[in-house]
Write a protein that holds these residues in place. Structure first.
Motif, PDB file in Angstrom:
ATOM      1  N   ASN A   1       3.035  -8.043 -31.295  1.00  0.00           N
ATOM      2  CA  ASN A   1       2.820  -7.663 -29.897  1.00  0.00           C
ATOM      3  C   ASN A   1       1.883  -8.595 -29.154  1.00  0.00           C
ATOM      4  N   ASP A   2       1.091  -9.360 -29.909  1.00  0.00           N
ATOM      5  CA  ASP A   2      -0.019 -10.098 -29.284  1.00  0.00           C
ATOM      6  C   ASP A   2       0.212 -11.595 -29.148  1.00  0.00           C
TER       7      ASP A   2
ATOM      8  N   GLY B   1       1.147 -37.138 -30.390  1.00  0.00           N
ATOM      9  CA  GLY B   1       1.966 -37.175 -31.600  1.00  0.00           C
ATOM     10  C   GLY B   1       2.471 -35.784 -31.908  1.00  0.00           C
ATOM     11  N   THR B   2       3.253 -35.682 -32.955  1.00  0.00           N
ATOM     12  CA  THR B   2       3.810 -34.373 -33.318  1.00  0.00           C
ATOM     13  C   THR B   2       3.409 -34.012 -34.741  1.00  0.00           C
ATOM     14  N   PRO B   3       3.212 -32.715 -35.009  1.00  0.00           N
ATOM     15  CA  PRO B   3       3.211 -31.636 -34.030  1.00  0.00           C
ATOM     16  C   PRO B   3       1.845 -31.522 -33.342  1.00  0.00           C
ATOM     17  N   THR B   4       1.866 -31.089 -32.084  1.00  0.00           N
ATOM     18  CA  THR B   4       0.642 -30.750 -31.353  1.00  0.00           C
ATOM     19  C   THR B   4       0.811 -29.331 -30.837  1.00  0.00           C
ATOM     20  N   TYR B   5      -0.253 -28.553 -30.930  1.00  0.00           N
ATOM     21  CA  TYR B   5      -0.196 -27.140 -30.535  1.00  0.00           C
ATOM     22  C   TYR B   5      -1.248 -26.852 -29.478  1.00  0.00           C
ATOM     23  N   PHE B   6      -0.968 -25.843 -28.665  1.00  0.00           N
ATOM     24  CA  PHE B   6      -1.919 -25.363 -27.667  1.00  0.00           C
ATOM     25  C   PHE B   6      -2.005 -23.848 -27.792  1.00  0.00           C
ATOM     26  N   VAL B   7      -3.220 -23.345 -28.022  1.00  0.00           N
ATOM     27  CA  VAL B   7      -3.437 -21.894 -28.096  1.00  0.00           C
ATOM     28  C   VAL B   7      -4.082 -21.479 -26.785  1.00  0.00           C
ATOM     29  N   ASN B   8      -3.320 -20.760 -25.966  1.00  0.00           N
ATOM     30  CA  ASN B   8      -3.779 -20.429 -24.603  1.00  0.00           C
ATOM     31  C   ASN B   8      -4.357 -21.660 -23.905  1.00  0.00           C
ATOM     32  N   GLY B   9      -3.643 -22.780 -24.071  1.00  0.00           N
ATOM     33  CA  GLY B   9      -4.017 -24.012 -23.369  1.00  0.00           C
ATOM     34  C   GLY B   9      -4.980 -24.927 -24.096  1.00  0.00           C
ATOM     35  N   LYS B  10      -5.571 -24.442 -25.225  1.00  0.00           N
ATOM     36  CA  LYS B  10      -6.512 -25.296 -25.967  1.00  0.00           C
ATOM     37  C   LYS B  10      -5.785 -26.018 -27.092  1.00  0.00           C
ATOM     38  N   LYS B  11      -5.970 -27.332 -27.118  1.00  0.00           N
ATOM     39  CA  LYS B  11      -5.216 -28.164 -28.070  1.00  0.00           C
ATOM     40  C   LYS B  11      -5.725 -27.975 -29.499  1.00  0.00           C
ATOM     41  N   THR B  12      -4.771 -27.924 -30.444  1.00  0.00           N
ATOM     42  CA  THR B  12      -5.130 -27.891 -31.857  1.00  0.00           C
ATOM     43  C   THR B  12      -4.023 -28.602 -32.650  1.00  0.00           C
ATOM     44  N   HIS B  13      -4.144 -28.566 -33.991  1.00  0.00           N
ATOM     45  CA  HIS B  13      -3.179 -29.293 -34.828  1.00  0.00           C
ATOM     46  C   HIS B  13      -2.607 -28.328 -35.869  1.00  0.00           C
ATOM     47  N   GLY B  14      -1.762 -28.843 -36.744  1.00  0.00           N
ATOM     48  CA  GLY B  14      -1.146 -27.996 -37.769  1.00  0.00           C
ATOM     49  C   GLY B  14      -2.182 -27.369 -38.689  1.00  0.00           C
ATOM     50  N   LEU B  15      -2.005 -26.085 -38.992  1.00  0.00           N
ATOM     51  CA  LEU B  15      -2.984 -25.356 -39.806  1.00  0.00           C
ATOM     52  C   LEU B  15      -2.270 -24.491 -40.839  1.00  0.00           C
ATOM     53  N   PRO B  16      -2.985 -24.127 -41.932  1.00  0.00           N
ATOM     54  CA  PRO B  16      -2.420 -23.133 -42.846  1.00  0.00           C
ATOM     55  C   PRO B  16      -2.459 -21.739 -42.203  1.00  0.00           C
ATOM     56  N   VAL B  17      -1.694 -20.809 -42.784  1.00  0.00           N
ATOM     57  CA  VAL B  17      -1.515 -19.480 -42.182  1.00  0.00           C
ATOM     58  C   VAL B  17      -2.840 -18.798 -41.859  1.00  0.00           C
ATOM     59  N   GLU B  18      -3.771 -18.782 -42.822  1.00  0.00           N
ATOM     60  CA  GLU B  18      -5.022 -18.041 -42.614  1.00  0.00           C
ATOM     61  C   GLU B  18      -5.826 -18.619 -41.453  1.00  0.00           C
ATOM     62  N   MET B  19      -5.796 -19.937 -41.316  1.00  0.00           N
ATOM     63  CA  MET B  19      -6.544 -20.557 -40.212  1.00  0.00           C
ATOM     64  C   MET B  19      -5.864 -20.284 -38.874  1.00  0.00           C
TER      65      MET B  19
ATOM     66  N   ILE C   1      -5.877 -17.143 -33.792  1.00  0.00           N
ATOM     67  CA  ILE C   1      -5.254 -16.079 -33.000  1.00  0.00           C
ATOM     68  C   ILE C   1      -6.277 -14.970 -32.717  1.00  0.00           C
ATOM     69  N   GLU C   2      -7.035 -14.598 -33.735  1.00  0.00           N
ATOM     70  CA  GLU C   2      -8.067 -13.555 -33.554  1.00  0.00           C
ATOM     71  C   GLU C   2      -9.078 -13.985 -32.486  1.00  0.00           C
ATOM     72  N   ALA C   3      -9.509 -15.238 -32.556  1.00  0.00           N
ATOM     73  CA  ALA C   3     -10.486 -15.753 -31.583  1.00  0.00           C
ATOM     74  C   ALA C   3      -9.890 -15.732 -30.173  1.00  0.00           C
ATOM     75  N   ALA C   4      -8.616 -16.130 -30.050  1.00  0.00           N
ATOM     76  CA  ALA C   4      -7.956 -16.152 -28.731  1.00  0.00           C
ATOM     77  C   ALA C   4      -7.783 -14.736 -28.197  1.00  0.00           C
ATOM     78  N   LEU C   5      -7.494 -13.773 -29.087  1.00  0.00           N
ATOM     79  CA  LEU C   5      -7.361 -12.375 -28.660  1.00  0.00           C
ATOM     80  C   LEU C   5      -8.694 -11.854 -28.120  1.00  0.00           C
ATOM     81  N   LYS C   6      -9.780 -12.191 -28.823  1.00  0.00           N
ATOM     82  CA  LYS C   6     -11.117 -11.766 -28.377  1.00  0.00           C
ATOM     83  C   LYS C   6     -11.423 -12.336 -26.986  1.00  0.00           C
ATOM     84  N   GLU C   7     -11.106 -13.627 -26.830  1.00  0.00           N
ATOM     85  CA  GLU C   7     -11.356 -14.288 -25.532  1.00  0.00           C
ATOM     86  C   GLU C   7     -10.553 -13.626 -24.422  1.00  0.00           C
TER      87      GLU C   7
END
Length: 200
Positions: free
Chosen positions: A70-71, A165-183, A188-194
């Motif tokens: 849902n989130d 380069g690829t892959p590049t990710y944006f979490v609510n507009g903030k750039k990040t890179h490929g991560l393992p599931v837990e990270m 996601i938890e941090a973005a939900l709090k924000e």
């Protein structure tokens, strides 16, 4: 610069690039959305379907996103690189599958079959994804100009938001890179709090 006594300066240890804290505007546009379209966390993925790193990091993101049905929504943006000649045709194959409601199923199959991204393979994968293969082949041919336009829109957006380069990710507009599931889950938890704090 030479040090006293004529000694050459020691080479500096390369520093990691500073973290980019810019919040970029990455609109969903008419890209296909995975997850709840009204989710408060949007993860945009700029990817090249022939890029081995994109293949490796795709599954952890989607596994994490599925834990927040849902989130979180994921939005896939195509950034086919010039050195990957099959990335563009593969992106169009995914878009053709999208017309039959199977965009993300096709993306996953294409990433799993990067060694053989040919027209014949696209047809085989379309069958695996449960598509009407004749319709898929027809759409691939007839809608080529539309698909080309969609790819150009994604590539232009990538330029605006400094995708290098690829892959590049944006979490609510903030750039990040490929991560393992837990990270991913931590992000996601941090973005939900924000997002929650911003609504107060």
């Amino acid at each position: 610069v030479r040090l006293a006594g004529g000694d050459a300066p020691r080479p500096q240890v390369p520093q990691p690039p500073p973290e980019d804290n810019t919040v970029y505007d990455v609109p969903v546009g008419d890209s296909y959305v995975f997850g709840n379209p009204n989710a408060s966390v949007t993860i945009a993925e700029f990817s090249d379907l022939q890029c081995p790193f994109c293949s490796r990091f795709h599954a952890p993101l989607f596994d994490a996103a599925k834990a927040y049905p849902n989130d979180v929504k994921v939005v896939f943006k195509n950034f086919p690189l010039p050195m990957h000649p099959n990335a563009r045709p593969a992106a169009k194959a995914a878009l053709a599958a999208g017309l039959q409601g199977k965009y993300y199923e096709m993306v996953e199959l294409l990433l799993q079959n990067q060694q053989s991204l040919t027209g014949e393979k696209f047809k085989e994968l379309a069958g695996k994804a449960g598509l009407n293969v004749d319709q898929f082949v027809k759409d691939l041919k007839d809608r080529d100009a539309d698909f080309e336009k969609k790819l150009e829109t994604d590539v232009e957006l990538a330029g605006k938001v400094n995708v290098e380069g690829t892959p590049t990710y944006f979490v609510n507009g903030k750039k990040t890179h490929g991560l393992p599931v837990e990270m991913w889950k931590e992000k996601i938890e941090a973005a939900l709090k924000e997002a929650k704090a911003a609504r107060k």
